[in-house]
Design an enzyme around this catalytic site. Sequence first.
Site, PDB file in Angstrom:
ATOM      1  N   HIS A   1     -11.837 -37.473  -6.668  1.00 12.12           N
ATOM      2  CA  HIS A   1     -11.178 -38.704  -6.215  1.00 12.12           C
ATOM      3  C   HIS A   1     -11.356 -39.822  -7.254  1.00 12.12           C
ATOM      4  O   HIS A   1     -12.477 -40.070  -7.700  1.00 12.12           O
ATOM      5  CB  HIS A   1     -11.776 -39.139  -4.865  1.00 12.12           C
TER       6      HIS A   1
HETATM    7 CA    CA Z   1      -7.851 -37.057  -8.471  1.00 15.54          CA
END
Ligand code: CA
Length: 388
Positions: free
Chosen positions: A179
């Site tokens: 992320h």
């Molecule tokens: Ca990513």
Amino acid sequence: ENNIVRPKGYKVSWHSNPEIEKHHFGHAHPMKPWRLTLAKGLIMSYGMHTAMDTYVSRLATREELEDFHSEDYLDYLKTAMVAMPDDETPKDYNLGGSDCPIFEGLFNYCSMYAGASIDAARKLCNNESDIAINWSGGLHHAKKAEASGFCYVNDIVLAILQLLRKHPRVLYIDIDVHHGDGVEEAFWSTDRVMTLSMHKYDGLNFFPGTGDLDRTGPDSEGNPGAHHAINVPLSDGINDEQYVWLFKTIVGRCVDKFQPTAIVLQCGADSLAGDRLGRFNVQVQGHGTCVAYCKSLNIPLLLVGGGGYTPRNVARAWAHETSIAIGCDADLDPLIPEHTPYREHFRHNTLFPTLEQILGEPRVNRNTKKKLDEIVSTITEQLRFVNA
Ligand code: CA
Ligand code: ZLM
Ligand code: ZN
């Protein structure tokens, strides 16, 4: 050496500095700046450097780093002791642990990859490049005053801040398997940057542990950043077909609604099958199709690197993506040239090894059609709140 024809009127710049590649995070650390040497060797053995403006990047200045990072963090980063053994190093600013070790030349390393991303962004701002590339950048976890996940200085945030001087709206897209939390957080409260990250998410174990579908921006009323964070949480084993479908569908809708005037694409190669830290079954072709799709939008494009822990596959992906940026991908022989340096690292002598060649047995795909459809419809709903 091959010579690639430079397409007329279309400019690509390549920003790098061979000094970056010489740094070492320490024995057995997964992040290996040397992978950039392998990638550069492959890019040059195809002759692609002849079709780009190539720049040896400079160190970012203190003032430039302070555009995002705090003075006390930069002071500490600059003076952090090399000699102290890991287990005695104070864990200030999350520096000195096993993820973010203090190593020789650390501050130069950070200043160099940041300088390259800032230079690349400036080339886009003054229309000297249509696509600018910095494979040594893409270090998306670094925070204002904290190192995180192999990242110390957030070159992406610094580059986007440069783009915002000229561009009203910047779309940030992140195909690293992790992320893109640092970039998301930096632009959490503005509607001038939309952040979109696709990543492995399991709610707990997989680093950094954030990026669920409902993380869409601040929910405080009237905050301009609301709805401008987009997260695509994925499970192990996603394949090219699913990944590319999600990418084109979601990026297409983001571009329609947000109308970005510049795009930054973080091309983390740890989303590839066979990555030491990754979990996906994405291949060089699918990863590259994401780059090709962004290029086809005809919006100024900054390409940065990121993760990637199986160096031969990182080199394959970034070489292929460089060829897409230039527009010579169809002309490349997929067989890796005989004279490529370190050719012995490419045991399968092709840019596009099959899943069987990479893995033996592919990873089980835990992504159902139903779940992917749900992701697309939730994000489509979210985008109803976004206007250019
Ligand atoms: Ca990513
Ligand atoms: N331990 N050595 C992605 C950043 C991922 C945090 C669990 C460290 C490793 C990993 C380091 C040699 C990007 C975590 C992991 C073991 C706390 C992560 C040193 C192996 C080694 O062998 C290793 C002694 C090391 C680190 C594995 N760390 C795997 N995953 C993540 C950070 C960065 O790709 O997104 C962008 C460049 N860290 O899971 C722990 C919780 C530290
Ligand atoms: Zn990563």
